[in-house]
Scaffold this motif. Structure first.
Motif, PDB file in Angstrom:
ATOM      1  N   HIS A   1       0.846  -1.194   0.000  1.00  0.00           N
ATOM      2  CA  HIS A   1       0.000   0.000   0.000  1.00  0.00           C
ATOM      3  C   HIS A   1       0.878   1.239   0.000  1.00  0.00           C
ATOM      4  CE1 HIS A   1      -3.803  -2.126   0.763  1.00  0.00           C
ATOM      5  NE2 HIS A   1      -3.019  -2.981   1.413  1.00  0.00           N
ATOM      6  N   LEU A   2       0.478   2.231  -0.812  1.00  0.00           N
ATOM      7  CA  LEU A   2       1.232   3.472  -0.904  1.00  0.00           C
ATOM      8  C   LEU A   2       1.133   4.250   0.396  1.00  0.00           C
ATOM      9  CD1 LEU A   2       0.266   4.698  -4.489  1.00  0.00           C
ATOM     10  CD2 LEU A   2       2.276   3.384  -3.771  1.00  0.00           C
ATOM     11  N   GLY A   3       2.256   4.806   0.818  1.00  0.00           N
ATOM     12  CA  GLY A   3       2.295   5.579   2.057  1.00  0.00           C
ATOM     13  C   GLY A   3       1.872   7.022   1.883  1.00  0.00           C
ATOM     14  N   SER A   4       1.764   7.478   0.639  1.00  0.00           N
ATOM     15  CA  SER A   4       1.365   8.850   0.347  1.00  0.00           C
ATOM     16  C   SER A   4       0.969   8.936  -1.118  1.00  0.00           C
ATOM     17  CB  SER A   4       2.521   9.819   0.630  1.00  0.00           C
ATOM     18  OG  SER A   4       3.605   9.541  -0.248  1.00  0.00           O
ATOM     19  N   LYS A   5       0.585  10.114  -1.536  1.00  0.00           N
ATOM     20  CA  LYS A   5       0.347  10.390  -2.952  1.00  0.00           C
ATOM     21  C   LYS A   5       1.718  10.446  -3.637  1.00  0.00           C
ATOM     22  CE  LYS A   5      -2.482  11.941  -6.244  1.00  0.00           C
ATOM     23  NZ  LYS A   5      -3.241  10.969  -6.970  1.00  0.00           N
ATOM     24  N   VAL A   6       1.794  10.004  -4.874  1.00  0.00           N
ATOM     25  CA  VAL A   6       3.054  10.020  -5.621  1.00  0.00           C
ATOM     26  C   VAL A   6       3.497  11.462  -5.842  1.00  0.00           C
ATOM     27  CG1 VAL A   6       4.162   9.363  -7.786  1.00  0.00           C
ATOM     28  CG2 VAL A   6       2.464   7.864  -6.777  1.00  0.00           C
TER      29      VAL A   6
ATOM     30  N   THR B   1       4.852  -2.931   2.864  1.00  0.00           N
ATOM     31  CA  THR B   1       4.554  -4.349   2.690  1.00  0.00           C
ATOM     32  C   THR B   1       4.497  -4.984   4.081  1.00  0.00           C
ATOM     33  OG1 THR B   1       6.915  -4.830   2.378  1.00  0.00           O
ATOM     34  CG2 THR B   1       5.583  -4.526   0.400  1.00  0.00           C
ATOM     35  N   ASN B   2       3.570  -5.901   4.260  1.00  0.00           N
ATOM     36  CA  ASN B   2       3.374  -6.531   5.566  1.00  0.00           C
ATOM     37  C   ASN B   2       3.730  -8.009   5.519  1.00  0.00           C
ATOM     38  OD1 ASN B   2       2.337  -4.203   6.851  1.00  0.00           O
ATOM     39  ND2 ASN B   2       0.354  -4.575   5.922  1.00  0.00           N
ATOM     40  N   GLU B   3       4.374  -8.455   6.578  1.00  0.00           N
ATOM     41  CA  GLU B   3       4.646  -9.876   6.778  1.00  0.00           C
ATOM     42  C   GLU B   3       3.955 -10.278   8.079  1.00  0.00           C
ATOM     43  OE1 GLU B   3       8.358 -12.959   7.484  1.00  0.00           O
ATOM     44  OE2 GLU B   3       8.770 -10.896   6.911  1.00  0.00           O
TER      45      GLU B   3
ATOM     46  N   THR C   1       7.313  -3.268   6.422  1.00  0.00           N
ATOM     47  CA  THR C   1       8.557  -2.765   5.851  1.00  0.00           C
ATOM     48  C   THR C   1       8.215  -1.681   4.843  1.00  0.00           C
ATOM     49  OG1 THR C   1       9.629  -4.916   6.093  1.00  0.00           O
ATOM     50  CG2 THR C   1      10.625  -3.380   4.527  1.00  0.00           C
ATOM     51  N   TRP C   2       8.886  -0.537   4.956  1.00  0.00           N
ATOM     52  CA  TRP C   2       8.684   0.577   4.030  1.00  0.00           C
ATOM     53  C   TRP C   2       9.811   0.584   3.015  1.00  0.00           C
ATOM     54  CZ3 TRP C   2       4.372   3.428   3.842  1.00  0.00           C
ATOM     55  CH2 TRP C   2       3.512   3.369   4.950  1.00  0.00           C
TER      56      TRP C   2
ATOM     57  N   GLU D   1      26.925  15.353   6.212  1.00  0.00           N
ATOM     58  CA  GLU D   1      26.942  13.923   6.491  1.00  0.00           C
ATOM     59  C   GLU D   1      26.556  13.132   5.242  1.00  0.00           C
ATOM     60  OE1 GLU D   1      24.891  12.607  10.046  1.00  0.00           O
ATOM     61  OE2 GLU D   1      24.974  14.663  10.829  1.00  0.00           O
ATOM     62  N   LYS D   2      27.264  12.043   5.002  1.00  0.00           N
ATOM     63  CA  LYS D   2      26.945  11.205   3.856  1.00  0.00           C
ATOM     64  C   LYS D   2      25.778  10.289   4.216  1.00  0.00           C
ATOM     65  CE  LYS D   2      29.115   9.023   0.032  1.00  0.00           C
ATOM     66  NZ  LYS D   2      30.351   8.871  -0.683  1.00  0.00           N
ATOM     67  N   LYS D   3      24.764  10.275   3.356  1.00  0.00           N
ATOM     68  CA  LYS D   3      23.570   9.454   3.552  1.00  0.00           C
ATOM     69  C   LYS D   3      23.496   8.424   2.431  1.00  0.00           C
ATOM     70  CE  LYS D   3      21.883  11.956   6.941  1.00  0.00           C
ATOM     71  NZ  LYS D   3      21.529  11.487   8.250  1.00  0.00           N
ATOM     72  N   TYR D   4      23.013   7.233   2.774  1.00  0.00           N
ATOM     73  CA  TYR D   4      22.878   6.145   1.810  1.00  0.00           C
ATOM     74  C   TYR D   4      21.409   5.778   1.677  1.00  0.00           C
ATOM     75  CZ  TYR D   4      27.886   5.768   2.458  1.00  0.00           C
ATOM     76  OH  TYR D   4      29.220   6.056   2.506  1.00  0.00           O
ATOM     77  N   ILE D   5      20.975   5.541   0.436  1.00  0.00           N
ATOM     78  CA  ILE D   5      19.577   5.214   0.164  1.00  0.00           C
ATOM     79  C   ILE D   5      19.515   3.976  -0.718  1.00  0.00           C
ATOM     80  CG2 ILE D   5      17.468   5.979  -0.981  1.00  0.00           C
ATOM     81  CD1 ILE D   5      18.243   8.814  -0.347  1.00  0.00           C
ATOM     82  N   THR D   6      18.627   3.064  -0.349  1.00  0.00           N
ATOM     83  CA  THR D   6      18.299   1.922  -1.205  1.00  0.00           C
ATOM     84  C   THR D   6      16.860   2.108  -1.643  1.00  0.00           C
ATOM     85  OG1 THR D   6      19.808   0.465  -0.019  1.00  0.00           O
ATOM     86  CG2 THR D   6      18.094  -0.592  -1.326  1.00  0.00           C
ATOM     87  N   GLU D   7      16.616   1.972  -2.938  1.00  0.00           N
ATOM     88  CA  GLU D   7      15.270   2.146  -3.465  1.00  0.00           C
ATOM     89  C   GLU D   7      15.040   1.164  -4.600  1.00  0.00           C
ATOM     90  OE1 GLU D   7      15.529   6.311  -4.176  1.00  0.00           O
ATOM     91  OE2 GLU D   7      16.985   6.086  -5.771  1.00  0.00           O
TER      92      GLU D   7
END
Length: 127
Positions: free
Chosen positions: A13-18, A36-38, A52-53, A93-99
């Motif tokens: 399920h979407l957490g917000s509008k795109v 997503t739900n487990e 999990t988001w 600060e260096k930030k890391y993102i997985t998408e």
């Protein structure tokens, strides 16, 4: 077999509008997160739901369709690939993102979803 090396499929399920952006190049990009739900039973036999988001990046016609036909809470299925990137925030600060970079979408449930899925199938764009 190469297509299986980095492939992700999610239903959630979407957490917000795109959020849609048109880049300087003219390409359209959308960003949204999906929950997503487990569901499982713990050692005591109690039902536990873990959510999990995941961040999604959607390009072109698929982004336009999600913006047009979905809202916060809409259920969708996506297929794409994992992508990792980093950036430096305003504090240095260096930030890391997985998408997940989405290449296919399917809207689940309702007449709006049927209309959107038909539009996706009629689209001649690869993503």
């Amino acid at each position: 077999m190469n297509a299986l090396r980095n492939k992700v499929q999610l239903i959630g399920h979407l957490g917000s509008k795109v959020e849609i952006k048109t880049l300087e190049s003219g390409k359209i990009m959308g960003r949204v997160n999906i929950a997503t739900n487990e569901v499982y039973r713990n050692a005591k036999g109690e039902k536990v739901t873990e959510t999990t988001w995941t961040n999604l990046v959607i390009w072109g016609k698929n982004a336009e369709i999600l913006e047009k036909y979905t809202d916060k809470g809409s259920e969708i299925a996506v297929e794409g690939k994992l992508s990792n990137r980093s950036y430096t925030d305003k504090n240095g600060e260096k930030k890391y993102i997985t998408e997940v970079v989405v290449n296919e979408i399917l809207l689940l449930g309702g007449p709006k979803a049927e209309k959107a899925n038909q539009e996706v199938m009629e689209s001649d764009l690869p993503f």
